[in-house]
Design a protein around this motif. Structure first.
Motif, PDB file in Angstrom:
ATOM      1  N   VAL A  37      -1.936   9.247  88.078  1.00  0.00           N
ATOM      2  CA  VAL A  37      -1.052   9.144  89.237  1.00  0.00           C
ATOM      3  C   VAL A  37      -1.403  10.269  90.206  1.00  0.00           C
ATOM      4  O   VAL A  37      -1.412  11.440  89.817  1.00  0.00           O
ATOM      5  N   GLY A  38      -1.720   9.912  91.436  1.00  0.00           N
ATOM      6  CA  GLY A  38      -2.062  10.912  92.430  1.00  0.00           C
ATOM      7  C   GLY A  38      -3.289  11.721  92.061  1.00  0.00           C
ATOM      8  O   GLY A  38      -3.387  12.908  92.413  1.00  0.00           O
ATOM      9  N   GLY A  39      -4.219  11.087  91.354  1.00  0.00           N
ATOM     10  CA  GLY A  39      -5.442  11.781  90.960  1.00  0.00           C
ATOM     11  C   GLY A  39      -5.299  12.657  89.750  1.00  0.00           C
ATOM     12  O   GLY A  39      -6.268  13.299  89.321  1.00  0.00           O
ATOM     13  N   VAL A  40      -4.098  12.692  89.145  1.00  0.00           N
ATOM     14  CA  VAL A  40      -3.854  13.516  87.953  1.00  0.00           C
ATOM     15  C   VAL A  40      -3.801  12.604  86.729  1.00  0.00           C
ATOM     16  O   VAL A  40      -2.982  11.677  86.665  1.00  0.00           O
ATOM     17  N   ASP A  41      -4.690  12.855  85.760  1.00  0.00           N
ATOM     18  CA  ASP A  41      -4.730  12.038  84.553  1.00  0.00           C
ATOM     19  C   ASP A  41      -3.476  12.228  83.717  1.00  0.00           C
ATOM     20  O   ASP A  41      -2.916  13.333  83.641  1.00  0.00           O
ATOM     21  N   GLN A  79       0.272   9.920  68.063  1.00  0.00           N
ATOM     22  CA  GLN A  79      -0.860   9.500  68.882  1.00  0.00           C
ATOM     23  C   GLN A  79      -1.129  10.553  69.953  1.00  0.00           C
ATOM     24  O   GLN A  79      -0.195  11.010  70.618  1.00  0.00           O
ATOM     25  N   ASN A  80      -2.405  10.937  70.111  1.00  0.00           N
ATOM     26  CA  ASN A  80      -2.802  11.908  71.123  1.00  0.00           C
ATOM     27  C   ASN A  80      -4.105  11.498  71.792  1.00  0.00           C
ATOM     28  O   ASN A  80      -4.935  10.821  71.183  1.00  0.00           O
ATOM     29  N   SER A  81      -4.297  11.938  73.031  1.00  0.00           N
ATOM     30  CA  SER A  81      -5.538  11.678  73.751  1.00  0.00           C
ATOM     31  C   SER A  81      -6.724  12.235  72.976  1.00  0.00           C
ATOM     32  O   SER A  81      -6.595  13.214  72.227  1.00  0.00           O
ATOM     33  N   ALA A  82      -7.899  11.605  73.172  1.00  0.00           N
ATOM     34  CA  ALA A  82      -9.107  12.065  72.495  1.00  0.00           C
ATOM     35  C   ALA A  82     -10.300  11.948  73.444  1.00  0.00           C
ATOM     36  O   ALA A  82     -10.339  11.068  74.311  1.00  0.00           O
ATOM     37  N   GLY A  83     -11.256  12.831  73.273  1.00  0.00           N
ATOM     38  CA  GLY A  83     -12.507  12.766  74.033  1.00  0.00           C
ATOM     39  C   GLY A  83     -12.285  12.768  75.536  1.00  0.00           C
ATOM     40  O   GLY A  83     -11.583  13.639  76.076  1.00  0.00           O
ATOM     41  N   ASP A  84     -12.849  11.782  76.214  1.00  0.00           N
ATOM     42  CA  ASP A  84     -12.763  11.712  77.675  1.00  0.00           C
ATOM     43  C   ASP A  84     -11.435  11.160  78.184  1.00  0.00           C
ATOM     44  O   ASP A  84     -11.250  11.021  79.396  1.00  0.00           O
ATOM     45  N   ASN A  85     -10.522  10.802  77.289  1.00  0.00           N
ATOM     46  CA  ASN A  85      -9.187  10.336  77.673  1.00  0.00           C
ATOM     47  C   ASN A  85      -9.264   9.209  78.714  1.00  0.00           C
ATOM     48  O   ASN A  85      -8.621   9.241  79.759  1.00  0.00           O
ATOM     49  N   LEU A  86     -10.057   8.187  78.399  1.00  0.00           N
ATOM     50  CA  LEU A  86     -10.301   7.121  79.367  1.00  0.00           C
ATOM     51  C   LEU A  86      -9.039   6.323  79.691  1.00  0.00           C
ATOM     52  O   LEU A  86      -8.861   5.875  80.829  1.00  0.00           O
ATOM     53  N   LEU A  87      -8.167   6.122  78.709  1.00  0.00           N
ATOM     54  CA  LEU A  87      -6.928   5.399  78.991  1.00  0.00           C
ATOM     55  C   LEU A  87      -6.029   6.225  79.896  1.00  0.00           C
ATOM     56  O   LEU A  87      -5.414   5.702  80.827  1.00  0.00           O
ATOM     57  N   GLY A  88      -5.957   7.529  79.621  1.00  0.00           N
ATOM     58  CA  GLY A  88      -5.165   8.410  80.480  1.00  0.00           C
ATOM     59  C   GLY A  88      -5.664   8.432  81.909  1.00  0.00           C
ATOM     60  O   GLY A  88      -4.874   8.511  82.861  1.00  0.00           O
ATOM     61  N   LYS A  89      -6.970   8.335  82.089  1.00  0.00           N
ATOM     62  CA  LYS A  89      -7.537   8.264  83.442  1.00  0.00           C
ATOM     63  C   LYS A  89      -7.129   6.964  84.129  1.00  0.00           C
ATOM     64  O   LYS A  89      -6.883   6.937  85.348  1.00  0.00           O
ATOM     65  N   SER A  90      -7.059   5.880  83.363  1.00  0.00           N
ATOM     66  CA  SER A  90      -6.645   4.597  83.939  1.00  0.00           C
ATOM     67  C   SER A  90      -5.199   4.645  84.430  1.00  0.00           C
ATOM     68  O   SER A  90      -4.832   3.936  85.371  1.00  0.00           O
ATOM     69  N   PHE A  91      -4.370   5.459  83.789  1.00  0.00           N
ATOM     70  CA  PHE A  91      -2.960   5.569  84.154  1.00  0.00           C
ATOM     71  C   PHE A  91      -2.698   6.769  85.060  1.00  0.00           C
ATOM     72  O   PHE A  91      -1.549   7.169  85.235  1.00  0.00           O
ATOM     73  N   THR A 145      11.348   5.775  68.333  1.00  0.00           N
ATOM     74  CA  THR A 145      10.195   6.119  69.160  1.00  0.00           C
ATOM     75  C   THR A 145      10.708   6.957  70.321  1.00  0.00           C
ATOM     76  O   THR A 145      11.229   6.410  71.306  1.00  0.00           O
ATOM     77  N   PRO A 146      10.606   8.288  70.255  1.00  0.00           N
ATOM     78  CA  PRO A 146      11.171   9.154  71.298  1.00  0.00           C
ATOM     79  C   PRO A 146      10.488   8.963  72.648  1.00  0.00           C
ATOM     80  O   PRO A 146       9.312   8.586  72.730  1.00  0.00           O
ATOM     81  N   ALA A 147      11.222   9.253  73.710  1.00  0.00           N
ATOM     82  CA  ALA A 147      10.660   9.224  75.054  1.00  0.00           C
ATOM     83  C   ALA A 147       9.730  10.417  75.259  1.00  0.00           C
ATOM     84  O   ALA A 147       9.897  11.473  74.635  1.00  0.00           O
ATOM     85  N   ASN A 148       8.747  10.242  76.125  1.00  0.00           N
ATOM     86  CA  ASN A 148       7.888  11.342  76.546  1.00  0.00           C
ATOM     87  C   ASN A 148       7.502  11.088  77.998  1.00  0.00           C
ATOM     88  O   ASN A 148       6.407  10.607  78.304  1.00  0.00           O
ATOM     89  N   GLU A 149       8.432  11.395  78.879  1.00  0.00           N
ATOM     90  CA  GLU A 149       8.281  11.088  80.295  1.00  0.00           C
ATOM     91  C   GLU A 149       7.003  11.708  80.870  1.00  0.00           C
ATOM     92  O   GLU A 149       6.667  12.861  80.589  1.00  0.00           O
ATOM     93  N   GLY A 150       6.285  10.925  81.639  1.00  0.00           N
ATOM     94  CA  GLY A 150       5.092  11.415  82.299  1.00  0.00           C
ATOM     95  C   GLY A 150       3.810  11.220  81.524  1.00  0.00           C
ATOM     96  O   GLY A 150       2.713  11.393  82.065  1.00  0.00           O
ATOM     97  N   LYS A 151       3.909  10.854  80.245  1.00  0.00           N
ATOM     98  CA  LYS A 151       2.721  10.556  79.451  1.00  0.00           C
ATOM     99  C   LYS A 151       2.373   9.073  79.600  1.00  0.00           C
ATOM    100  O   LYS A 151       3.117   8.313  80.214  1.00  0.00           O
ATOM    101  N   VAL A 152       1.250   8.651  79.048  1.00  0.00           N
ATOM    102  CA  VAL A 152       0.870   7.244  79.127  1.00  0.00           C
ATOM    103  C   VAL A 152       1.977   6.384  78.510  1.00  0.00           C
ATOM    104  O   VAL A 152       2.402   6.617  77.376  1.00  0.00           O
ATOM    105  N   LEU A 153       2.479   5.440  79.281  1.00  0.00           N
ATOM    106  CA  LEU A 153       3.557   4.533  78.860  1.00  0.00           C
ATOM    107  C   LEU A 153       4.815   5.278  78.444  1.00  0.00           C
ATOM    108  O   LEU A 153       5.611   4.789  77.631  1.00  0.00           O
ATOM    109  N   ASP A 154       5.004   6.481  78.983  1.00  0.00           N
ATOM    110  CA  ASP A 154       6.202   7.296  78.720  1.00  0.00           C
ATOM    111  C   ASP A 154       6.461   7.505  77.228  1.00  0.00           C
ATOM    112  O   ASP A 154       7.617   7.586  76.789  1.00  0.00           O
TER     113      ASP A 154
END
Length: 465
Positions: free
Chosen positions: A303-307, A289-301, A336-345
């Protein structure tokens, strides 16, 4: 009374526009089908005091009767139409103590509801079929999730083609989902996406969605972003290629593009064969799974103004063997490997239904949590040779080793264990009874006394016609 959907209006208009002879012939060749269903569920909780529940131990239950009734016309010059009506109705008395009501069988208010779940127009030419309207579809990341009384259904378009030998193609687009009562497991308040809420995070991981409206069609953007979001998307477009050119072998590749949210690619290989008197089945899958387009879910998550980005991976394997004496074994593994700092880690995001393709226990769908290794061992036995009854008995053991970057309660590591019992008795060809029980331990554990266990029992009766 709910407004008639645009899809249903289109269906009715299209039918009326045909000549009387056409309508008569189509309906004479039509077919009705359905299912009557009764479902009782009882769950007893044991919460650690740290969760603040009052009382800390309680039991919730629910009893529903309902099912579905569908009708599909015969074809006329390749065209057909169909509709399916679904209903769930509360039989037991609603308790004044909210903790004692299991609402997963029912609507938003904990009562019964009825809905037109499917209403479509279809066309078939050769080995190509098209359906448009309110549909039932089943893909890895948009599926019925029929774990309780009623399934999810969708609004959109699906095209299937089998012109090339051993190759199947499916192309679809959906813009709405009608979520079933299972979404009440995580009652996200007012459809508001709150990354700091464990219920929001769980709804995205478990396949419920934070913007659900049980029994109503909601936009895909509402499900992923919450009903209060001002953003909208084009929904989800997906494609599937299925290869069956080698005996026993199936290779399936899916690409599910959720516009401006994420792209999901999944590859799955299965192989069935017989080794002497032993039937074997082996399978493996990989999901990205990877971000797509405007990454609206990533914007919702953010932190400190950084998507944040969506960046999740999952893979697994399974092996099943069935002996001629009715005994079967089932071994499965998912990581399901960890990916710290991404949406839902790095947890797998699954808001439109569907579940992990290999490990689905009755009480915990934790295989989609990030930083998690999941295991299952199962044994089943067909008792017909001993009893003369068409009775299947199953016992399964699940273990989820959950790391601190899990996306649900990130920062905590724990181990969830679960034993499931399942008995299916086919009384007749059309009548089936099912008894289930599951016993999860440490479903969640955030240290000290903050641990939750439960025991659940289900009784289900089905009659199909």
């Amino acid at each position: 009374m709910k407004k008639i959907s645009l899809v249903l209006a289109t269906l009715l208009t299209a039918s009326v526009s045909l000549s009387a002879d056409t309508i008569k012939e189509a309906f004479e060749n039509g077919k009705a089908s359905g299912e009557l269903k009764a479902f009782y569920i009882n769950r007893s909780y044991d919460w650690g005091s740290g969760f603040g529940k009052n009382p800390s131990q309680y039991t919730r239950d629910g009893l529903s009767v309902g099912g579905h009734l569908g009708y599909k016309t015969g074809k006329y010059y390749g065209f057909d139409a169909g509709a399916t009506f679904y209903t769930t109705n509360k039989v037991d008395k609603k308790s004044e103590n909210a903790y004692e009501n299991d609402n997963t069988l029912f609507g938003q208010d904990g009562g019964g509801y009825s809905v037109l779940g499917e209403a479509y127009i279809g066309y078939t030419a050769g080995k190509t079929s098209v359906k448009f309207g309110q549909l039932s579809i089943n893909t890895p990341f948009a599926a019925p999730n029929n774990f309780r009384m009623l399934p999810n259904t969708f609004e959109g378009l699906v095209i299937k083609n089998n012109d090339i030998k051993s190759l199947g193609f499916e192309l679809g687009h959906i813009n709405k989902i009608q979520t079933n009562g299972f979404a009440n497991s995580v009652p996200v308040a007012n459809g508001v996406l709150n990354p700091n809420s464990s219920l929001t995070r769980l709804s995205l991981i478990y396949g419920f969605g934070p913007g659900y409206k049980v029994g109503e069609f909601a936009k895909i953007s509402d499900v992923y972003l919450g009903t209060t979001s001002t953003k909208s998307t084009m929904g989800m477009t997906y494609a599937n290629i299925n290869y069956t050119g080698v005996k026993g072998l199936t290779i399936s590749i899916w690409d599910q593009y959720i516009h401006d949210i994420m792209n999901i690619v999944m590859a799955k290989v299965t192989y069935k064969t017989k080794l002497g008197s032993v039937k074997t089945f082996a399978s493996a899958f990989y999901t990205k799974q990877n971000s797509a387009g405007d990454n609206l879910l990533g914007k919702s998550f953010a932190v400190g103004g950084v998507d944040k980005d969506v960046d999740s991976t999952q893979y697994g394997a399974m092996f099943k063997a069935g002996l001629s004496n009715g005994l079967g074994i089932d071994l499965r593994y998912v990581n399901t490997p960890a990916n710290e700092g991404k949406v839902l880690d790095g947890a797998i995001i699954n808001a439109l239904g569907g579940a992990n393709p290999f490990i689905i226990s009755q009480g915990a769908l934790h295989a989609n949590l990030g930083d998690t290794a999941s295991y299952m061992i199962g044994v089943d036995y067909q008792l017909k040779q001993l009893t003369g009854l068409d009775l299947l008995a199953m016992v399964k053991y699940f273990q989820y080793d959950i790391g601190k970057y899990n996306g649900y309660q990130s920062g905590y590591s724990w181990q969830t264990k679960e034993v499931d019992l399942d008995f299916i008795y086919k009384v007749t060809k059309n009548f089936k009874l099912r008894a289930r029980a599951n016993f999860p331990k440490s479903w969640v554990d955030t240290g000290a006394s903050k641990t939750m266990n439960f025991t659940e029992y289900r009784l289900i009766a089905y009659y199909s016609f």
